[in-house]
Design a protein around this motif. Structure first.
Motif, mmCIF file in Angstrom:
data_model
loop_
_atom_site.group_PDB
_atom_site.id
_atom_site.type_symbol
_atom_site.label_atom_id
_atom_site.label_comp_id
_atom_site.label_asym_id
_atom_site.label_seq_id
_atom_site.Cartn_x
_atom_site.Cartn_y
_atom_site.Cartn_z
ATOM 1 N N ALA A 228 -0.138 -8.446 51.833
ATOM 2 C CA ALA A 228 -1.563 -9.191 52.133
ATOM 3 C C ALA A 228 -2.759 -8.453 52.295
ATOM 4 O O ALA A 228 -3.742 -8.179 52.217
ATOM 5 C CB ALA A 228 -1.521 -9.484 53.677
ATOM 6 N N CYS A 229 -2.088 -6.186 51.873
ATOM 7 C CA CYS A 229 -2.575 -5.079 51.894
ATOM 8 C C CYS A 229 -3.330 -4.933 50.931
ATOM 9 O O CYS A 229 -4.240 -4.103 50.712
ATOM 10 C CB CYS A 229 -1.484 -4.352 52.196
ATOM 11 N N LEU A 230 -3.026 -5.801 49.576
ATOM 12 C CA LEU A 230 -3.251 -5.741 48.087
ATOM 13 C C LEU A 230 -5.382 -5.904 48.584
ATOM 14 O O LEU A 230 -5.891 -5.302 47.700
ATOM 15 C CB LEU A 230 -2.501 -7.069 47.361
ATOM 16 N N ASP A 231 -5.638 -7.040 48.872
ATOM 17 C CA ASP A 231 -6.833 -7.114 48.986
ATOM 18 C C ASP A 231 -8.090 -5.837 49.502
ATOM 19 O O ASP A 231 -9.010 -5.525 48.790
ATOM 20 C CB ASP A 231 -7.633 -8.422 49.052
ATOM 21 N N ASP A 232 -7.610 -5.328 50.457
ATOM 22 C CA ASP A 232 -7.820 -4.130 51.120
ATOM 23 C C ASP A 232 -7.600 -3.090 50.522
ATOM 24 O O ASP A 232 -8.046 -1.925 50.701
ATOM 25 C CB ASP A 232 -7.352 -3.823 52.497
ATOM 26 N N ALA A 233 -6.597 -2.996 49.134
ATOM 27 C CA ALA A 233 -6.315 -1.829 48.355
ATOM 28 C C ALA A 233 -7.403 -1.367 47.056
ATOM 29 O O ALA A 233 -7.731 -0.511 46.534
ATOM 30 C CB ALA A 233 -4.982 -1.446 48.110
ATOM 31 N N VAL A 234 -8.067 -2.922 46.771
ATOM 32 C CA VAL A 234 -8.777 -3.516 45.992
ATOM 33 C C VAL A 234 -9.922 -1.922 45.992
ATOM 34 O O VAL A 234 -10.324 -1.270 44.496
ATOM 35 C CB VAL A 234 -9.215 -4.194 45.373
ATOM 36 N N SER A 235 -10.526 -1.801 47.013
ATOM 37 C CA SER A 235 -11.618 -1.102 46.339
ATOM 38 C C SER A 235 -11.041 0.686 46.072
ATOM 39 O O SER A 235 -11.870 1.064 45.617
ATOM 40 C CB SER A 235 -12.363 -0.578 47.659
ATOM 41 N N ARG A 236 -10.219 0.826 47.265
ATOM 42 C CA ARG A 236 -9.437 2.303 46.508
ATOM 43 C C ARG A 236 -9.234 1.817 44.907
ATOM 44 O O ARG A 236 -9.281 3.790 44.643
ATOM 45 C CB ARG A 236 -8.457 2.436 47.591
ATOM 46 N N LEU A 237 -8.665 1.464 44.963
ATOM 47 C CA LEU A 237 -8.238 1.286 43.377
ATOM 48 C C LEU A 237 -9.279 1.752 42.121
ATOM 49 O O LEU A 237 -9.593 2.298 41.314
ATOM 50 C CB LEU A 237 -6.873 0.314 43.042
ATOM 51 N N VAL A 238 -9.920 1.140 42.765
ATOM 52 C CA VAL A 238 -11.847 0.953 41.853
ATOM 53 C C VAL A 238 -12.534 2.374 41.570
ATOM 54 O O VAL A 238 -13.008 2.917 40.368
ATOM 55 C CB VAL A 238 -12.722 -0.006 41.977
ATOM 56 N N ALA A 239 -12.303 2.823 43.097
ATOM 57 C CA ALA A 239 -13.167 4.323 43.048
ATOM 58 C C ALA A 239 -11.809 5.246 42.366
ATOM 59 O O ALA A 239 -12.683 6.284 42.187
ATOM 60 C CB ALA A 239 -12.912 4.272 44.525
ATOM 61 N N THR A 240 -10.622 5.061 42.524
ATOM 62 C CA THR A 240 -9.499 5.829 42.130
ATOM 63 C C THR A 240 -10.149 5.860 40.680
ATOM 64 O O THR A 240 -9.517 6.391 39.798
ATOM 65 C CB THR A 240 -8.049 6.035 42.834
ATOM 66 N N ALA A 241 -9.957 4.796 40.059
ATOM 67 C CA ALA A 241 -10.081 4.471 38.713
ATOM 68 C C ALA A 241 -10.972 5.447 37.699
ATOM 69 O O ALA A 241 -11.193 6.096 36.967
ATOM 70 C CB ALA A 241 -9.798 3.012 38.631
ATOM 71 N N GLU A 242 -12.477 5.188 38.155
ATOM 72 C CA GLU A 242 -12.993 5.489 38.249
ATOM 73 C C GLU A 242 -12.960 7.458 38.045
ATOM 74 O O GLU A 242 -13.527 8.136 37.407
ATOM 75 C CB GLU A 242 -15.028 5.215 39.004
ATOM 76 N N ARG A 243 -12.494 7.666 38.931
ATOM 77 C CA ARG A 243 -11.870 9.617 38.944
ATOM 78 C C ARG A 243 -11.264 9.800 37.954
ATOM 79 O O ARG A 243 -11.685 10.774 36.745
ATOM 80 C CB ARG A 243 -11.731 10.276 40.561
ATOM 81 N N VAL A 244 -10.143 9.051 38.187
ATOM 82 C CA VAL A 244 -9.316 8.945 36.579
ATOM 83 C C VAL A 244 -9.670 8.866 35.406
ATOM 84 O O VAL A 244 -9.824 9.656 34.807
ATOM 85 C CB VAL A 244 -8.106 8.179 36.940
#
Length: 252
Positions: A228-244
């Motif tokens: 259930a935590c996966l959906d909440d993690a997506v926005s952080r993943l997207v922001a981190t992917a841009e930095r990476v």
């Protein structure tokens, strides 16, 4: 060898490096006799070292008998660039791991295969047991499916023609048409998920990253009871992917 109180040095290795440096100083090629003079090595020793380095790919002998640096050094130099790029993004992956209490993964599509470049985990964020290599599990992992979704139609078809869609768990997609349908259906969103498709008890989510023209994916893994935590993690993943992606694009 080194002095009595100094480090033990291997003189043959030192001679080989000295000879390689001399070869590198002549981009258009240099004959063995000139290399022997410049390095102070005996001609016979120079020939023996050159023969070994040519055999191993560190030096190349041209048709005119002169020597230039070989392709193996280019590969080593490329590897050092890759290591430098990973060192720039490792702290960002660590922040992602700590912020989501989940192991973080970075993969790339290289030479027609999906390969793991980095995993950042810890006692509170253990990595998934990689019991099947990512090269053979692109269809069953969020990271692999994310990369497959980003490939153009020809590249995706070529990849799938070389890889069997093995059933790793009862949830694994093993039919090509179904896999393609799901990849296309998820193209409107940034994230791709894997709910116990690779490993029972583990769920993953991944988003695209790029290193120049190279396609990659950034993802995390969680225990299945935290799906259930996966959906909440997506926005952080997207922001981190841009930095990476930005940090991977740096040339220095």
């Amino acid at each position: 060898m080194g002095g009595k109180d100094g480090p033990t040095l291997i003189s043959s290795v030192q001679r080989a490096f000295r000879l390689m440096e001399a070869v590198g100083a002549h981009e258009g090629g240099v004959p063995a006799k000139q290399l022997a003079r410049e390095t102070g090595l005996a001609l016979a020793t120079t020939y023996h070292l050159l023969r070994t380095m040519v055999h191993d790919g560190y030096v190349r002998k041209l048709d005119d008998g002169t020597f230039v640096l070989g392709e193996k050094l280019d590969a080593l130099h490329g590897g050092s660039r890759d290591q430098a790029a990973l060192s720039r993004v490792r702290p960002t992956l660590t922040e992602l791991r700590d912020g989501l209490s989940a192991a973080a993964y970075l993969t790339f599509y290289e030479d027609g295969e999906i390969r793991v470049a980095e995993i950042v985990d810890g006692p509170k964020a253990p990595r998934v047991d990689l019991w099947v290599g990512f090269e053979d599990a692109g269809h069953a992992t969020a990271l692999g499916k994310c990369i497959l979704r980003e490939l153009d139609g020809d590249a995706r078809a070529e990849y799938l023609s070389r890889h069997v869609l093995n059933d790793l768990t009862p949830r694994t997609i093993t039919y090509r048409d179904e896999l393609l349908r799901r990849l296309d259906a998820g193209s409107h969103g940034p994230a791709v998920t894997d709910i116990e498709e690779y490993s029972l008890g583990t769920s993953c989510v991944a988003v695209p990253v790029r290193q120049g023209d190279t396609i990659g994916a950034l993802g995390i893994s969680l225990r299945a009871n935290r799906t259930a935590c996966l959906d909440d993690a997506v926005s952080r993943l997207v922001a981190t992917a841009e930095r990476v992606s930005r940090r991977l694009s740096l040339t220095i």
